[in-house]
Design an enzyme around this catalytic site. Sequence first.
Site, PDB file in Angstrom:
ATOM      1  N   THR A 184       0.843  -0.979   0.628  1.00  0.00           N
ATOM      2  CA  THR A 184      -0.267   0.026   0.003  1.00  0.00           C
ATOM      3  C   THR A 184       0.567   0.866   0.129  1.00  0.00           C
ATOM      4  O   THR A 184       1.880   1.268   1.356  1.00  0.00           O
ATOM      5  CB  THR A 184      -1.275   0.213   1.148  1.00  0.00           C
ATOM      6  OG1 THR A 184      -1.123   0.990   1.297  1.00  0.00           O
ATOM      7  CG2 THR A 184      -0.486  -0.840   3.081  1.00  0.00           C
ATOM      8  N   ILE A 185       0.359   1.829  -0.856  1.00  0.00           N
ATOM      9  CA  ILE A 185       0.870   3.337  -0.558  1.00  0.00           C
ATOM     10  C   ILE A 185       0.312   4.169   0.207  1.00  0.00           C
ATOM     11  O   ILE A 185       1.433   5.339   0.927  1.00  0.00           O
ATOM     12  CB  ILE A 185       1.213   4.840  -2.141  1.00  0.00           C
ATOM     13  CG1 ILE A 185      -0.481   4.403  -2.444  1.00  0.00           C
ATOM     14  CG2 ILE A 185       1.267   3.565  -3.590  1.00  0.00           C
ATOM     15  CD1 ILE A 185      -0.230   5.360  -4.009  1.00  0.00           C
ATOM     16  N   ASP A 186      -0.403   3.981   0.731  1.00  0.00           N
ATOM     17  CA  ASP A 186      -1.156   4.367   2.278  1.00  0.00           C
ATOM     18  C   ASP A 186      -0.672   4.291   3.383  1.00  0.00           C
ATOM     19  O   ASP A 186      -0.727   5.022   4.206  1.00  0.00           O
ATOM     20  CB  ASP A 186      -2.430   4.747   1.910  1.00  0.00           C
ATOM     21  CG  ASP A 186      -2.953   4.980   0.307  1.00  0.00           C
ATOM     22  OD1 ASP A 186      -2.642   5.481  -0.197  1.00  0.00           O
ATOM     23  OD2 ASP A 186      -4.071   3.857   0.201  1.00  0.00           O
TER      24      ASP A 186
END
Length: 142
Positions: A125-127
Amino acid sequence: MRIGDVDRGRGLSWPERCVRAVVHKGVLHYGDEFIGFMEGWRGVLDDRTMPLSMKTMSGMLHRGGTILRSSRTNVKKIEGGFERCLKVIQDEKLDALIAMGGDDTQSISVELAERGVNVVSVPKTIDNDLSGTDVCFASTPP
């Protein structure tokens, strides 16, 4: 064992490195067989696969992108989606599924696990919004 791989989301090169490591270890040490689902969950829904072997993984560390391609298909938003996935997993005679992705992918993985599928989840996840994960692939360290 016969193991399926699904990668969802952006087409980054690091998942290929993870898949390569798993395939190499599984094939060389345990005699496992691997298939990759094309375009993430869309490939699971439509039973679109490619073999993942020492040959298909050869040269992977020097290539960019993803050989499996990716999509944003969400099983939860498709009527009968989970049933279709379960049928494909059964038809492909998979003993386990490796799922790489963020919160949507992992929520699908949890549902499949609750329905009896052996799932290994790899957070991507980039979040950086997956519970229990401080930092994962594709995220920027704080």
